[in-house]
Design a protein around this motif. Structure first.
Motif: not given
Length: 380
Positions: A160-167
């Protein structure tokens, strides 16, 4: 019917109603469109941060420092909007931020936690792999020493949030056991691709992470996590939020069904006046109220520092299982109208199919409870 609000403090009620108002104003008007288009509302992150909802149960570094019950109530209200929104918040706070807060160095905390708490950055948590979901001990992702650096190679799935994560907090096998690493977006060899064609959690970003010789400095390792206890401790935090969150989806389904049944006329009377409809509503409300009392009890235990992992498993097993049954039952009350996005019920039911699986499947939680009852582990 149980006067549940009377069991809460003034601050807990205020937090719950604040989140409920936010969902009504910023989520409900657009959620059907986001779900249909498969869009995650990540643009809401700064607003969620401003409300203090990101890492809200953590202390310091810009975090709100609320109690566990308040965090659970916030999860309930967020999931009444959509499970995908609650997933964004719980992965941010209970997995990404918690892993840094609990196991990170002071430098790592100072670098990431204030931005993550404010919603100025997003995080994800890379544990599950394509071939190792319920058995994280079998992970194949490796971290090898290269001079003073680490080099990571492997794949993580359903992130979850993988491609939008900053870290990303990525867990990998080393010669010294399983360790956690912070991998910033843009690190050479680190890529994220979204899972397409989902029928559940469509208003949530789900990704595969690929680590192809990702070189990280020694300072990227979480110094205070060693072995599976590290990632499993984070998962227990996220599971606690689900114990409350799933009931938000169930409540939204029940409220929708009651409103529909009192206005839908068949055979010259509202369908709410038929015994079979009332039986469905009564049974659904009974399971919802029981789940709320269970969640609150577990929250009080957590705030007292007494909550055990098997108790969280009991809560997730019961509340998600009953929530999905409530959603399915409420859908039947709406008939054909219940399969459209004009009403939230089938969207909730589809989302709950994922909630039933992630953060530990129902089968795994049954075995956790079984081990607690018998003293015998049945996992192998």
């Amino acid at each position: 019917m149980l006067d549940f609000d009377s069991l809460l403090t003034d601050e807990e009620r205020l937090i719950q109603h604040t989140v409920r108002d936010f969902v009504a104003d910023r989520v409900r008007p657009a959620i059907a469109e986001w779900f249909e288009q498969g869009v995650s509302p990540v643009e809401l992150a700064p607003e969620l941060g401003k409300l203090g909802l990101l890492g809200m149960h953590l202390t310091g570094y810009g975090c709100a420092g609320t109690n566990a019950v308040s965090y659970g109530l916030a999860c309930l209200e967020l999931e009444a909007g959509d499970s995908g929104l609650r997933s964004l918040v719980s992965v941010q706070g209970s997995l990404s931020m918690y892993s840094i807060w609990k196991y990170g160095s002071e430098e790592q905390k100072q670098e990431w936690l204030p931005r993550l708490a404010a919603g100025q950055a997003l995080g994800c948590f890379g544990l599950t792999e394509p071939d190792f979901g319920s058995n994280p001990a079998g992970m194949r992702t490796r971290a090898e020493r290269s001079g003073t650096d680490w080099v990571l190679t492997g794949n993580k799935m359903w992130i979850t949030n993988g491609s939008v994560a900053d870290v990303a907090t990525v867990w990998a096998r080393t010669d010294d056991g399983i360790r956690g690493f912070l991998v910033p977006r843009g690190t050479p060899g680190f890529t994220a691709s979204d899972v397409r064609h989902k029928l559940s959690l469509r208003a949530s970003t789900t990704s595969e992470l690929t680590l192809d010789g990702v070189r990280l400095p020694e300072s990227a390792m979480l110094p205070h996590a060693r072995g599976l206890a590290g990632p499993l401790g984070c998962l227990n935090e996220a599971r606690f939020g689900i114990v409350f969150g799933a009931l938000g989806a169930a409540r939204d389904c029940l409220n929708t069904a009651i409103e529909y049944a009192t206005t839908r006329i068949q055979f010259d009377r509202p369908i709410a006046g038929f015994q079979l409809t009332q039986a469905k509503l009564a049974d659904a409300s009974l399971e919802l109220y029981k789940g709320l009392l269970l969640a609150l009890h577990l929250g009080r235990l957590k705030d007292d520092g007494k909550l055990r992992a098997e108790q969280v498993s009991l809560g997730k097993l019961n509340n998600v299982r009953e929530a999905i049954e409530i959603a399915r039952t409420c859908r039947t009350i709406l008939g054909g109208s219940g399969i459209t996005l004009e009403y939230p019920i089938l969207r909730h039911a589809n989302n709950l199919e994922s909630v039933l699986t992630y953060e530990g499947t129902s089968e795994v939680h049954q075995l956790v409870v079984g081990q607690a009852l018998t003293g015998i582990a049945a996992f192998r």
